[in-house]
Motif scaffolding. Structure first.
Motif, PDB file in Angstrom:
ATOM      1  N   ALA A 444      -3.611 106.564  59.209  1.00 57.20           N
ATOM      2  CA  ALA A 444      -2.899 107.810  59.494  1.00 57.20           C
ATOM      3  C   ALA A 444      -3.902 108.906  59.819  1.00 57.20           C
ATOM      4  CB  ALA A 444      -2.035 108.230  58.302  1.00 57.20           C
ATOM      5  N   CYS A 445      -3.526 109.777  60.730  1.00 57.66           N
ATOM      6  CA  CYS A 445      -4.350 110.954  61.005  1.00 57.66           C
ATOM      7  C   CYS A 445      -4.054 112.028  59.950  1.00 57.66           C
ATOM      8  CB  CYS A 445      -4.073 111.483  62.405  1.00 57.66           C
ATOM      9  SG  CYS A 445      -2.466 112.277  62.597  1.00 57.66           S
ATOM     10  N   VAL A 446      -4.820 113.116  59.967  1.00 56.92           N
ATOM     11  CA  VAL A 446      -4.629 114.196  59.003  1.00 56.92           C
ATOM     12  C   VAL A 446      -3.265 114.855  59.186  1.00 56.92           C
ATOM     13  CG1 VAL A 446      -5.454 116.447  58.244  1.00 56.92           C
ATOM     14  CG2 VAL A 446      -7.091 114.655  58.804  1.00 56.92           C
ATOM     15  N   ALA A 447      -2.929 115.229  60.411  1.00 56.62           N
ATOM     16  CA  ALA A 447      -1.686 115.935  60.738  1.00 56.62           C
ATOM     17  C   ALA A 447      -1.530 117.179  59.866  1.00 56.62           C
ATOM     18  CB  ALA A 447      -0.490 114.991  60.618  1.00 56.62           C
ATOM     19  N   GLU A 459      -0.705 111.689  57.242  1.00 53.93           N
ATOM     20  CA  GLU A 459      -1.439 111.281  56.041  1.00 53.93           C
ATOM     21  C   GLU A 459      -0.630 111.497  54.765  1.00 53.93           C
ATOM     22  OE1 GLU A 459      -5.406 112.536  53.456  1.00 53.93           O
ATOM     23  OE2 GLU A 459      -5.151 113.350  55.477  1.00 53.93           O
ATOM     24  N   ARG A 460       0.057 112.603  54.660  1.00 52.80           N
ATOM     25  CA  ARG A 460       0.778 112.925  53.428  1.00 52.80           C
ATOM     26  C   ARG A 460       2.098 112.154  53.301  1.00 52.80           C
ATOM     27  NH1 ARG A 460       0.534 119.463  52.759  1.00 52.80           N
ATOM     28  NH2 ARG A 460       1.988 119.366  54.521  1.00 52.80           N
ATOM     29  N   TYR A 461       2.592 111.604  54.416  1.00 52.57           N
ATOM     30  CA  TYR A 461       3.909 110.966  54.402  1.00 52.57           C
ATOM     31  C   TYR A 461       3.859 109.440  54.460  1.00 52.57           C
ATOM     32  CZ  TYR A 461       8.488 109.482  56.195  1.00 52.57           C
ATOM     33  OH  TYR A 461       9.677 108.845  56.385  1.00 52.57           O
ATOM     34  N   LEU A 462       2.886 108.873  55.169  1.00 52.54           N
ATOM     35  CA  LEU A 462       2.898 107.429  55.381  1.00 52.54           C
ATOM     36  C   LEU A 462       2.884 106.621  54.080  1.00 52.54           C
ATOM     37  CD1 LEU A 462       3.049 105.135  57.360  1.00 52.54           C
ATOM     38  CD2 LEU A 462       0.561 105.269  57.674  1.00 52.54           C
ATOM     39  N   PRO A 463       2.135 107.022  53.027  1.00 49.76           N
ATOM     40  CA  PRO A 463       2.204 106.238  51.782  1.00 49.76           C
ATOM     41  C   PRO A 463       3.626 106.121  51.234  1.00 49.76           C
ATOM     42  CG  PRO A 463       0.369 107.774  51.697  1.00 49.76           C
ATOM     43  CD  PRO A 463       1.171 108.131  52.913  1.00 49.76           C
ATOM     44  N   ARG A 486       0.518 102.196  62.019  1.00 49.05           N
ATOM     45  CA  ARG A 486      -0.289 103.396  62.203  1.00 49.05           C
ATOM     46  C   ARG A 486       0.612 104.572  62.521  1.00 49.05           C
ATOM     47  NH1 ARG A 486      -5.293 100.773  65.777  1.00 49.05           N
ATOM     48  NH2 ARG A 486      -5.985  99.330  64.133  1.00 49.05           N
ATOM     49  N   MET A 487       0.256 105.732  61.966  1.00 52.68           N
ATOM     50  CA  MET A 487       1.076 106.930  62.134  1.00 52.68           C
ATOM     51  C   MET A 487       0.208 108.115  62.529  1.00 52.68           C
ATOM     52  SD  MET A 487       3.492 108.920  59.332  1.00 52.68           S
ATOM     53  CE  MET A 487       4.928 107.854  59.547  1.00 52.68           C
ATOM     54  N   THR A 488       0.667 108.874  63.514  1.00 52.19           N
ATOM     55  CA  THR A 488       0.008 110.115  63.899  1.00 52.19           C
ATOM     56  C   THR A 488       1.047 111.220  64.012  1.00 52.19           C
ATOM     57  OG1 THR A 488       0.156 109.455  66.230  1.00 52.19           O
ATOM     58  CG2 THR A 488      -1.921 109.056  65.111  1.00 52.19           C
ATOM     59  N   GLY A 489       0.607 112.440  63.786  1.00 51.30           N
ATOM     60  CA  GLY A 489       1.512 113.574  63.829  1.00 51.30           C
ATOM     61  C   GLY A 489       1.778 114.093  65.216  1.00 51.30           C
TER      62      GLY A 489
END
Length: 575
Positions: A444-447, A459-463, A486-489
């Motif tokens: 995940a990116c920071v977003a 980053e704060r949501y994917l977990p 993989r997740m990006t904002g």
């Protein structure tokens, strides 16, 4: 489409050139008025021009978006701070450096550091008036942030397991050699942050000029990225780079590199002329030739890249505009020789390896799974404290991976117990086998809350999302299957979402586009499958696909290959 006409280099200062080109032109080789701006006590921010210029010094200005509206209501300016990104070729740090960097995160940052998807380390929360002290502290650790960001060649990556074989050990130093060879030569960084006296070079006529033998006065049209992969591991996602170098072994030695060019993952919603592209493999070079190949490839992008529209200025667009055949002719002309024939190789996976592994020199290294590269202490574990205690004993090196994980290198057998004890005391498992395969392979990116480009959380949501998806994994017997999510904002590509077997790209707060079907070994992009989904729709859609996967997969078939084989992408539904 191939163009028959020979293209001409683009003028960096054409009347319709982008604003950033004019900022670079007037910057006096990246100096601008940064000194005065960072001394301005009236605001925690810097000017718009300097926001662009400071990127070349390895920093982005950000603000805390969680409190932006509250501060606006109070008639306060945003809570500005700076992110600083180190340049660490191949992600290699000593124990002493790790301790010093940990001190920086505590004294000047937000108390955490973050391993990036380019094997670098970032500090967040640096206030404007601490920037100089932070960079001086980095310099004391023999590190810098030159070329961490900006329109130059960025951090050079390399498969981070050099001690698995003598071949790995031979390949790994090339990351540092390439990084040094392509480093900007301006002394602006040293003058502004490290108090070096400004020097000038006199040329004909007595005019002062700074010499940038590669970049020139205007540097590159946009950022440039290089990575080295050592088959069978594509843990660098080598095809995502402007130059991808694939190390080729012959009789246990480095024969050279297959050269791939034109990768880049970012695109812009609503602009069909922007797109993700994987690098095209064009030939083979020897170790003695690789520095020249990289130099002249960068120089071609310098001369022919689009300097008018920054959305179209990455190297991939230069290649597609003029054609690969033109590029190969231009490169061969500048090199004075032709690249050799591509040599055979095979990639198996883009993932990292976790746990203890023995090395050819009789030592051990430990692959640790970090959650999206964030080094912190929280309610469940004190990883930051544990790593500092290990580093303080100077019993290993620290090597960051391109998947945001960490390898402790060069551990003697007598110190394995010490490392295990420290990690266990602080609630951190040295083995990632207790995690689901989906979680082990997530990026995940920071977003939010700091990235100004983010449209949604990452980053704060994917977990949390993975915990809910693990219900489906358990239901369908897939908990231990290696599936890459993989997740990006936003669609800029920092988390390499378009190379995930499951890719989620933020569209707006709480909503994501769902992409499926990338290959397990990184040689195929995924495809948009559903658009603008909220959490319930994501969970429902993936639960159905995972059920089908469990029931109808071929033995050992990766999820991305299954989606393609079963034709789900041919029937994709875009809202």
């Amino acid at each position: 489409m191939e163009h028959t006409a020979t293209p001409k280099p683009l003028n960096a200062l054409a009347p319709n050139g982008s604003a950033v080109e004019h900022i670079k032109d007037s910057s006096n080789y990246l100096r601008g008025n940064l000194v005065d701006d960072f001394h301005n006590p009236i605001t925690g921010a810097i000017s718009e021009d300097n926001v662009q210029l400071v990127k070349f010094h390895g920093s982005y200005m950000q603000d805390n978006r969680d409190v932006r509206l509250h501060r606006q209501d109070k008639k306060l300016e945003p809570a500005y701070s700076f992110m600083i990104r180190l340049r660490v070729a191949g992600g290699d740090l000593s124990a002493e450096q790790w301790v010093k960097l940990d001190d920086i995160s505590n004294r000047y940052g937000n108390g955490t550091s973050r391993i990036t998807t380019r094997q670098a380390l970032q500090f967040h929360g640096i206030i404007k008036f601490d920037m100089k002290n932070t960079i001086k502290a980095m310099d004391a650790a023999l590190l810098d942030s030159i070329a961490g960001c900006g329109d130059v060649n960025r951090n050079v990556m390399c498969t981070p397991d050099p001690t698995l074989s003598s071949f790995h050990a031979e390949v790994f130093p090339w990351a540092q050699k390439i990084s040094d060879h392509l480093l900007p030569q301006s002394r602006a960084y040293h003058e502004i942050w490290l108090d070096e006296e400004q020097g000038k070079t006199l040329v004909a006529g007595g005019e002062a000029e700074e010499i940038e033998p590669l970049y020139g006065k205007h540097y590159l049209p946009r950022k440039f990225k290089i990575a080295i992969a050592i088959p069978p591991f594509n843990d660098m996602d080598v095809y995502a780079n402007d130059i991808g170098l694939i190390a080729i072994e012959q009789n246990g030695k480095l024969a050279g590199f297959n050269v791939a060019v034109g990768g880049g993952l970012g695109f812009t919603f609503g602009r069909e002329d922007t797109y993700a592209r994987l690098a095209s493999t064009i030939g083979f070079c020897t170790p003695e030739q690789v520095l020249d190949v990289c130099f002249h490839t960068v120089a071609i992008q310098r001369d022919y890249g689009n300097r008018q529209d920054r959305k179209l200025s990455r190297f991939k667009y230069t290649l597609d505009r003029h054609g690969l055949d033109w590029f190969k002719r231009e490169l061969n002309t500048r090199l004075g020789f032709a690249l050799g024939k591509v040599r055979p190789f095979e990639f198996e996976t883009t993932g990292d390896r976790f746990g203890w592994r023995s090395t050819t020199d009789g030592l051990w290294h430990l692959g640790l799974r970090l959650e999206y590269g964030r080094v912190l202490d929280n309610d469940t574990h004190h990883l930051k404290t544990a790593l500092r205690e290990i580093a303080a004993q100077n019993i290993c090196g620290f090597r960051m991976t391109g998947n945001q994980n960490l390898i402790l290198t060069g551990v003697s057998e007598e110190h394995i117990g010490t490392v295990e004890s420290i990690l266990q005391t602080h609630g951190y498992a040295s083995d990632a086998s207790h995690l689901s395969g989906l979680r082990r392979n997530s990026i995940a990116c920071v977003a939010l809350n700091t990235c100004p480009q983010a449209m949604a959380e990452a980053e704060r949501y994917l977990p949390e999302l993975i915990s809910k998806l693990e219900v489906s994994l358990d239901k369908h017997g897939l908990r231990h299957d290696e599936i890459k999510i993989r997740m990006t904002g936003c669609p800029n590509g920092c988390g390499r979402s378009v190379l995930g077997e499951i890719g989620l790209i933020g569209k707006s707060p709480g909503r994501y586009n769902l992409y499926l079907g990338a290959s397990f070994n990184g040689d195929r992009l995924n495809t948009l499958y559903r658009e603008n989904l909220d959490e319930a729709a994501i969970l429902n859609t993936l639960d159905g696909l995972l059920a089908e996967f469990a029931a109808k997969r071929i033995e050992s078939e990766p999820f991305g290959d299954f989606v393609v084989r079963k034709g789900y992408l041919a029937s994709k539904h875009i809202q």
